[in-house]
Motif scaffolding. Structure first.
Motif, short mmCIF file in Angstrom:
data_model
loop_
_atom_site.label_atom_id
_atom_site.label_comp_id
_atom_site.label_asym_id
_atom_site.label_seq_id
_atom_site.Cartn_x
_atom_site.Cartn_y
_atom_site.Cartn_z
N HIS A 1 0.83 -1.20 0.00
CA HIS A 1 0.00 0.00 0.00
C HIS A 1 0.87 1.27 0.00
CE1 HIS A 1 -3.18 2.78 0.86
NE2 HIS A 1 -2.60 3.15 1.98
N ARG A 2 1.91 1.26 0.86
CA ARG A 2 2.79 2.44 0.94
C ARG A 2 3.60 2.60 -0.35
NH1 ARG A 2 3.78 4.74 6.06
NH2 ARG A 2 2.80 3.62 7.77
N ARG B 1 2.17 9.08 -6.35
CA ARG B 1 2.50 10.49 -6.14
C ARG B 1 3.67 10.92 -7.03
NH1 ARG B 1 6.65 11.75 -3.45
NH2 ARG B 1 6.48 10.34 -1.68
N GLU C 1 2.59 1.77 -3.32
CA GLU C 1 1.67 2.33 -4.32
C GLU C 1 1.49 3.84 -4.11
OE1 GLU C 1 -2.05 0.31 -4.68
OE2 GLU C 1 -2.65 1.56 -6.36
N GLN C 2 1.36 4.25 -2.84
CA GLN C 2 1.20 5.69 -2.54
C GLN C 2 2.37 6.49 -3.11
OE1 GLN C 2 0.86 5.76 1.75
NE2 GLN C 2 -1.21 6.60 1.59
#
Ligand code: NAD
Length: 440
Positions: free
Chosen positions: A393-394, A401, A396-397
């Motif tokens: 998840h991190r 960005r 992907e963030q």
């Protein structure tokens, strides 16, 4: 009076055999040329430009190794720290017969830009040993790694410089490095390297991280081009760690993987290849290759045919300079997402730009590996480990960005994504150099 002779006149006056011996352009020359172009574009302060043109520290070491037959071989090893302006230096260690100081310098600078473009708090480094692991035993590789680690240890450290795997090195190599430092220092220093096996403090999700990042960058690109993943066809050159993970995750996202290849050749299937079956086949092959794979509707193709396949996305994920000037004019893919480091030569890049083929550059597209290495380091320093879901998840963030920042900046500046990404990266490093000043 001395007569001035231009370099061109000097070359013309040389006998032909000496002209042919003129030194070729190295990867470091290309890296400097690209930095100089970017500096001009962003009107970089000339003092900072001078600083960034020189690696901060370079270490060359001789590595004597007792071979299994009792002979002693001496290998050359390198660790180059290009910049620590934004944090501790970070970069892989490569074992390959072509490794030299120039290549390591260039790859170290690439790491400085890569960490800056995705906004993780690291500078850039790279290491390498001029050896051929294909003809070395595991015991010889273990002795080589341990002696190399000892030789470069004075400039390593969890807050100084943190190596990781690269071409021909892996989690086992990192385990030997971490164990060597831990034994020498008499205390656990597992956070000295990343890309370790899970039981030694490795991170879940690290193995697939680069391929996952490539898949996320591809999905972001398709979105910007108003495409749909379910209607996207993909060809992947190099079905190794990066290529296989990227293909598998893109297929999970709905894309059709129509062509893949490795050093043994390529495979094509208009209806889409089954990555689960390819992965199982490669895992059971003695050299993890696709050689001999057969399935209904699957035809063999050459690597050149793969690079020129009529697809929406081409992912070069093998070695440097796969897409050169002779191939660039024949590429039919609408977009390219660079899984490998430096897969496109500067000449090919120009041709692709002129032809309107969008290229997501390596420093953005394959940054997933160093992002999850950063997560591994953070987890090691805290001795607190995350679930794989959290890691993904991190990742992907940060990828989403970073992609948005590079895309928007490139659109505003009306430049290709590679130039946009480099302009952003160099500006960020320059800002850090400026803010820190020079000590003493
Ligand atoms: P790997 O050794 O696992 O895979 C490389 C693949 O390329 C193999 O399948 C090999 O057979 C294939 N190959 C080699 N020569 C080829 C050729 N001429 N034609 C077609 N295929 C060929 O290596 P990897 O870790 O997947 O790295 C691939 C690239 O990605 C390298 O440029 C590396 O620097 C870059 N990269 C890797 C990572 C990472 O985390 N592993 C991170 C960033 C960048």
């Amino acid at each position: 009076m001395t007569q001035t002779v231009t370099a061109e006149q000097r070359v013309q006056s040389l006998p032909q055999f000496m002209v042919a011996e003129q030194p070729r352009q190295t990867l470091w020359d290309t890296t400097l040329r690209q930095l100089d172009d970017v500096a001009k574009r962003i009107e970089l302060d000339p003092s900072i430009h001078r600083i960034l043109r020189r690696p901060e520290r370079e270490l060359t070491v001789a590595i004597p190794v007792m071979m299994d037959d009792g002979r002693i071989e001496v290998f050359s090893g390198y660790r180059v720290q290009h910049s620590s302006a934004r944090g501790p230096c970070k970069g892989g260690v490569r074992y390959h017969p072509s490794v030299d100081l120039d290549e390591v310098r260039a790859l170290a600078a690439l790491m400085t830009w890569k960490c800056a473009v995705v906004g993780i708090p690291y500078g850039g480094a790279k290491g390498g040993v001029d050896c051929d692991p294909a003809v070395m035993s595991q015991n010889e590789l273990s002795r080589l790694t341990r002696r190399f680690t000892t030789a470069i240890l004075p400039i390593l450290g969890p807050k100084r410089d943190i190596p990781a795997p690269d071409v021909n090195t892996n989690a086992q190599t990192m385990a030997w490095m971490a164990d060597t430092v831990t034994m020498l220092e008499g205390k656990a220093v597992m956070e000295i390297v990343t890309g370790k096996p899970i039981p030694l403090g490795g991170s879940l999700g690290r193995k697939e991280a680069t391929g996952r990042g490539v898949a996320i960058a591809t999905a972001e690109l398709i979105k910007r081009r108003q495409g749909r993943l379910s209607e996207t066809t993909v060809a992947v050159q190099g079905y190794g760690n990066v290529g296989s993970a990227a293909a598998t995750i893109l297929q999970e996202m709905g894309c059709k993987i129509v062509a893949v290849s490795d050093v043994s050749g390529g495979l094509y299937c208009a209806e889409g290849l089954d990555t689960a079956s390819l992965n199982q086949y490669a895992a059971n092959h003695p050299r993890h290759l696709l050689e001999g794979y057969e399935a209904p509707g699957v035809e063999p193709i050459t690597n050149e045919e793969l690079l020129c396949a009529d697809v929406d996305v081409l992912i070069p994920a093998a070695l440097e300079h796969a897409i050169h000037a002779d191939i660039a004019g024949l590429v039919q893919a609408r977009t390219i997402v660079e899984g490998a480091n430096g897969p496109t030569t500067p000449e090919a890049d120009e041709i692709l730009n002129e032809r309107g083929i969008v290229v997501v550059p390596d420093i953005l597209a394959n940054a997933g590996g160093v992002i999850v290495s950063y997560f591994e380091w953070v987890q090691d320093l805290q001795n607190f480990f995350w679930e794989e879901e959290e890691v993904n998840h991190r990742l992907e963030q940060i990828m989403v960005r970073s992609f948005r920042e590079v895309w928007d900046f490139s659109q505003e500046e009306r430049v290709p994504l590679r130039l946009g990404a480099s302009m952003l990266a160099v500006s960020r490093v320059a800002e850090a150099v400026q803010a820190r000043g020079i000590f003493p």
